[in-house]
Design an enzyme around this catalytic site. Structure first.
Site, PDB file in Angstrom:
ATOM      1  N   CYS A   5     -20.175   1.925   7.432  1.00 20.02           N
ATOM      2  CA  CYS A   5     -19.480   1.193   8.489  1.00 20.02           C
ATOM      3  C   CYS A   5     -18.195   1.961   8.772  1.00 20.02           C
ATOM      4  CB  CYS A   5     -19.177  -0.229   8.009  1.00 20.02           C
ATOM      5  SG  CYS A   5     -18.152  -1.214   9.129  1.00 20.02           S
ATOM      6  N   CYS A  13     -17.001  -9.052   3.991  1.00 23.70           N
ATOM      7  CA  CYS A  13     -16.332  -7.761   3.854  1.00 23.70           C
ATOM      8  C   CYS A  13     -15.171  -7.908   2.880  1.00 23.70           C
ATOM      9  CB  CYS A  13     -15.820  -7.283   5.209  1.00 23.70           C
ATOM     10  SG  CYS A  13     -17.121  -7.185   6.461  1.00 23.70           S
ATOM     11  N   CYS A  56      -0.045   4.647   6.975  1.00 25.22           N
ATOM     12  CA  CYS A  56      -0.751   4.444   8.244  1.00 25.22           C
ATOM     13  C   CYS A  56       0.127   3.617   9.184  1.00 25.22           C
ATOM     14  CB  CYS A  56      -2.074   3.732   7.999  1.00 25.22           C
ATOM     15  SG  CYS A  56      -3.145   4.555   6.780  1.00 25.22           S
ATOM     16  N   CYS A  58      -0.533  -0.171  10.291  1.00 23.44           N
ATOM     17  CA  CYS A  58      -0.900  -1.170   9.291  1.00 23.44           C
ATOM     18  C   CYS A  58       0.290  -1.984   8.799  1.00 23.44           C
ATOM     19  CB  CYS A  58      -1.600  -0.504   8.110  1.00 23.44           C
ATOM     20  SG  CYS A  58      -2.256  -1.686   6.910  1.00 23.44           S
ATOM     21  N   CYS A  69       0.841  -1.197   0.000  1.00 20.06           N
ATOM     22  CA  CYS A  69       0.000   0.000   0.000  1.00 20.06           C
ATOM     23  C   CYS A  69       0.877   1.249   0.000  1.00 20.06           C
ATOM     24  CB  CYS A  69      -0.902  -0.009   1.230  1.00 20.06           C
ATOM     25  SG  CYS A  69      -2.048   1.395   1.298  1.00 20.06           S
ATOM     26  N   CYS A 113     -20.027  -5.969   2.063  1.00 17.36           N
ATOM     27  CA  CYS A 113     -19.478  -4.661   2.422  1.00 17.36           C
ATOM     28  C   CYS A 113     -18.135  -4.517   1.723  1.00 17.36           C
ATOM     29  CB  CYS A 113     -19.299  -4.567   3.928  1.00 17.36           C
ATOM     30  SG  CYS A 113     -18.545  -3.011   4.503  1.00 17.36           S
ATOM     31  N   ARG A 138     -19.197  -3.608  16.545  1.00 19.16           N
ATOM     32  CA  ARG A 138     -18.549  -4.847  16.134  1.00 19.16           C
ATOM     33  C   ARG A 138     -17.183  -4.996  16.800  1.00 19.16           C
ATOM     34  NH1 ARG A 138     -17.853  -4.795  10.109  1.00 19.16           N
ATOM     35  NH2 ARG A 138     -20.116  -4.778  10.268  1.00 19.16           N
TER      36      ARG A 138
END
Length: 410
Positions: free
Chosen positions: A202, A109, A69, A72, A65, A142, A272
């Protein structure tokens, strides 16, 4: 305890607590913990009974990626030894999703690493959604693809997507300390894009990154203002090879207080229990079911979770039941007789940070100069993680399921 009675009364009326009340939940002592869980449990049962919704993650594209972040394992510069692969074919993603549905998952998801989808990516994911829907009648889908551009949410909705995840992760005031390649406002905009497209929003948070109690309350209040249907609460998985690898600021008791606070602030939404529950809640996971009404089944994006069979046993042993495909998750007043995926625009992560995995710089309380939430003002001293308390043995890189030749955990 007057605080808990007040919070229960407000939760049953769907009334927003004050910031001071939310902070007070996080400052309760371990001696008061079961009282806190019992109180928040009353609110949870009012709106969701004893149902637990199961969700299943399919990592469509793993690693590499361009975003930074800090939490991550798939970030720019990460040396975590995770699975790395490009887009799964729709048929392969559908097979992975079917394993989760067979294990009891009601929602699948679909997550992909990256800043955000190109139009070609939207086409690719649309075909994947269609393949999953064709093979699994009644399943919710999702998508979690990062920052959305105008019109992309509508295209996902047309392809059959029910929801879109994009987490706020932490407070606006400290967001720049964990990510520099996009902003808190970018995340808010994407949640609103999803809602305006008629997708069920979400959006949640990651706890354990060194944030203060005030940061946690700030982000949960920001979520309440956005009014998503689902609020995933992730607990930092400190992967080796990421900037936050040494951040072990959570205890099981601290995690339960955070979940209770989220329930009081968001009483009638799907709260969740997401990434990191096995690492930080450990044997207290069943208590969390009195606070949340939704969990992920099996493995996460780049880390292994509890065995799907054990998840189901835990739910049954705690006296809860798995929510059926034909049951409506949200209370009637939130659905207004319409499909949950089409609530409109009244109101997680760039790429695949949706489960809070792998999660630079430790967050600091700007007011107090505190290096982490474990030493934030008002935090009980017993909540600090003792030396040697880090459970690195519980952080396991996913080596099965999507992107491998091994059967998934579901």
């Amino acid at each position: 305890m007057d605080l808990l009675k007040t919070l229960v009364d407000k939760g049953l009326r769907r009334e927003l607590p004050t910031r001071e009340e939310a902070l007070a939940v996080l400052a309760t002592s371990d001696d008061e913990l079961l009282d806190v869980v019992a109180a928040a449990g009353k609110v949870r049962r009012k709106w969701f009974g004893r149902r637990v919704k199961l969700n299943y993650l399919v990592n469509l594209k793993s690693g590499l990626c361009p975003e930074d972040c800090s939490y991550c394992s798939q970030r720019l510069g990460s040396t975590a030894e995770i699975l790395k692969y490009t887009w799964l074919a729709p048929e392969e993603a559908s097979r992975a999703a079917a394993a989760g549905v067979a294990g009891g998952a009601k929602r699948v998801c679909l997550v992909a690493s990256g800043r955000g989808p190109t139009d070609r990516d939207i086409d690719r994911v649309s075909r994947t959604i269609e393949a999953i829907k064709d093979g699994n009648e009644g399943v919710e889908v999702c998508a979690c693809l990062g920052l959305l551009s105008a019109g992309q949410g509508e295209r996902l909705k047309s392809a059959g997507a029910d929801a879109y995840n994009h987490n706020l992760n932490t407070s606006e005031g400290t967001y720049g300390d964990i990510t520099t390649t996009h902003t808190f406002a970018d995340r808010v905009e994407t949640v609103r894009h999803a809602q305006s497209a008629g997708l069920s929003a979400c959006s949640g948070l990651i706890a354990g990154m060194g944030e203060s109690d005030a940061d946690l309350v700030d982000v949960v209040f920001s979520l309440r203002a956005l009014d998503p249907d689902s609020v995933p609460v992730n607990f930092l998985i400190p992967f080796e090879g990421t900037p936050l690898a040494k951040e072990w600021n959570l205890t099981p008791q601290r995690c339960l207080r955070i979940l209770a606070m989220a329930r009081f602030v968001c009483p009638d939404v799907e709260v969740r229990l997401a990434g990191g529950r096995e690492v930080h809640l450990r044997t207290l996971q069943p208590l969390a079911l009195h606070l949340v009404n939704s969990i992920f089944l099996g493995d996460y994006l780049t880390s292994e979770g509890q065995e799907g069979r054990k998840d189901l046993e835990m739910i049954a042993d705690a006296g809860f039941v798995v929510e059926g495909a034909g049951e409506t998750t949200l209370p009637e007043h939130r659905t207004d007789g319409a499909a949950e995926g089409a609530r409109g625009a009244d109101h997680a992560c760039a790429g695949s940070c949706g489960d809070g995995e792998g999660q630079g710089a430790a967050l600091r309380d700007p007011a107090a100069g505190s290096p982490c939430g474990a030493h934030a003002p008002g935090r009980p001293a017993g909540d600090a993680v003792p030396a040697g308390g880090a459970r690195t043995d519980l952080v396991a890189v996913r080596r099965r399921g999507a992107g491998t030749d091994l059967a998934p955990n579901a």
